[in-house]
Design a protein around this motif. Sequence first.
Motif, mmCIF file in Angstrom:
data_model
loop_
_atom_site.group_PDB
_atom_site.id
_atom_site.type_symbol
_atom_site.label_atom_id
_atom_site.label_comp_id
_atom_site.label_asym_id
_atom_site.label_seq_id
_atom_site.Cartn_x
_atom_site.Cartn_y
_atom_site.Cartn_z
ATOM 1 N N VAL A 9 0.831 -1.314 -0.112
ATOM 2 C CA VAL A 9 -0.025 0.007 -0.024
ATOM 3 C C VAL A 9 1.013 1.189 0.156
ATOM 4 O O VAL A 9 1.684 1.320 0.891
ATOM 5 N N ILE A 10 0.940 2.174 -1.128
ATOM 6 C CA ILE A 10 1.543 3.262 -1.076
ATOM 7 C C ILE A 10 0.752 4.472 -1.181
ATOM 8 O O ILE A 10 -0.419 4.406 -1.589
ATOM 9 N N SER A 11 1.311 5.686 -0.789
ATOM 10 C CA SER A 11 0.409 7.045 -0.892
ATOM 11 C C SER A 11 0.585 7.377 -2.260
ATOM 12 O O SER A 11 1.126 7.036 -3.405
ATOM 13 N N GLU A 12 -0.423 8.541 -2.549
ATOM 14 C CA GLU A 12 -0.594 8.942 -3.947
ATOM 15 C C GLU A 12 0.594 9.780 -4.340
ATOM 16 O O GLU A 12 1.199 9.905 -5.564
ATOM 17 N N VAL A 13 1.351 10.373 -3.367
ATOM 18 C CA VAL A 13 2.455 10.810 -3.383
ATOM 19 C C VAL A 13 3.545 10.099 -4.085
ATOM 20 O O VAL A 13 4.232 10.249 -4.753
ATOM 21 N N GLU A 14 3.724 9.005 -3.240
ATOM 22 C CA GLU A 14 4.806 8.013 -3.828
ATOM 23 C C GLU A 14 4.679 7.342 -5.119
ATOM 24 O O GLU A 14 5.626 7.443 -5.859
ATOM 25 N N LEU A 15 3.404 7.310 -5.466
ATOM 26 C CA LEU A 15 2.814 6.737 -7.112
ATOM 27 C C LEU A 15 3.352 8.047 -7.998
ATOM 28 O O LEU A 15 4.183 7.839 -8.835
ATOM 29 N N ALA A 16 3.337 9.351 -7.571
ATOM 30 C CA ALA A 16 3.839 10.337 -8.306
ATOM 31 C C ALA A 16 5.253 10.401 -8.416
ATOM 32 O O ALA A 16 5.774 10.644 -9.663
ATOM 33 N N TYR A 17 5.965 10.212 -7.249
ATOM 34 C CA TYR A 17 7.204 10.156 -7.349
ATOM 35 C C TYR A 17 7.809 9.231 -8.307
ATOM 36 O O TYR A 17 8.949 9.530 -8.869
ATOM 37 N N THR A 18 7.272 7.947 -8.386
ATOM 38 C CA THR A 18 7.830 6.938 -9.397
ATOM 39 C C THR A 18 7.512 7.266 -10.683
ATOM 40 O O THR A 18 8.070 6.613 -11.536
ATOM 41 N N GLU A 19 6.740 8.370 -10.966
ATOM 42 C CA GLU A 19 6.063 8.443 -12.193
ATOM 43 C C GLU A 19 6.810 9.733 -12.956
ATOM 44 O O GLU A 19 6.332 10.117 -14.039
#
Length: 266
Positions: free
Chosen positions: A16-26
């Motif tokens: 489970v990851i945060s939306e911020v983490e998702l953005a960081y990876t993209e």
Amino acid sequence: PQKDIYKRLKEKNIPVISEVELAYTETDSPFIVITGTNGKTTTTTLASLILSADFDAPVCGNIGVPPTKLLDKKYDFLVCEMSSYQCELSKTIKPFIACFLNWSENHIDWHNGLENYFNAKASLFALHKAPAFAVFNGADEKVSAFAEKYPYDKFVFAKETDKNCCYEKDGKLYFKYRKEPEEIIEIKDIPLVGEHNVQNVMVGIIIAKLCDVDNEKIRERIMSFKAVEHRIEYVGTDGKHKFYNDSKSTTTEATIVALRAFPNKA
């Protein structure tokens, strides 16, 4: 995290990851992250305003703009407010600058304890994802104690140190980094009220200086800054009394900080 859905995901080893983490990876846009119990939105907004003198540096994160909405292009910086929840659920984010503003009791129901709440914010500075520059509150006992043990490049605000700091002296704010202190602005020229907002301005100064913004531009942007809505926001007067909207003071600690912004006022 105590809810059944979290437990079931954990049992199945589903991350489970945060939306911020998702953005960081993209994105390749570097993150400037601000966390803490109080002052995040004001500091994030101010930092973005100062940086906008030279850079494309929009606000995002817990301030209301999801960073995943900013993946359409490369920005100079993403100035991101992060809550304790987002910090805890961001396992790999490595900001260019990360700032720990302060800490007081909050969100115990979600974190299941005070230390868990502190550790969630502190996880932003975990050694495997240490930012290029870490910024800590030297006047906050809990944050300062954590900063003393932090082994990498760091800045302290609200306290004068031998190096790497932003502090108040003789009614002025100074910035020091590898050389003699530089005077940035006089306290009387800061349009925000309260010592806590002076600290927020110090963080904005550190961020701007680390991004090589000119001192005069920093000063001009600070002087043009208006309080964020609902945060000791001046709304008017009846001729005898001034009225401020501070409806974001949703905890006792936040209300006390707001009241202390008006010393010697009945």
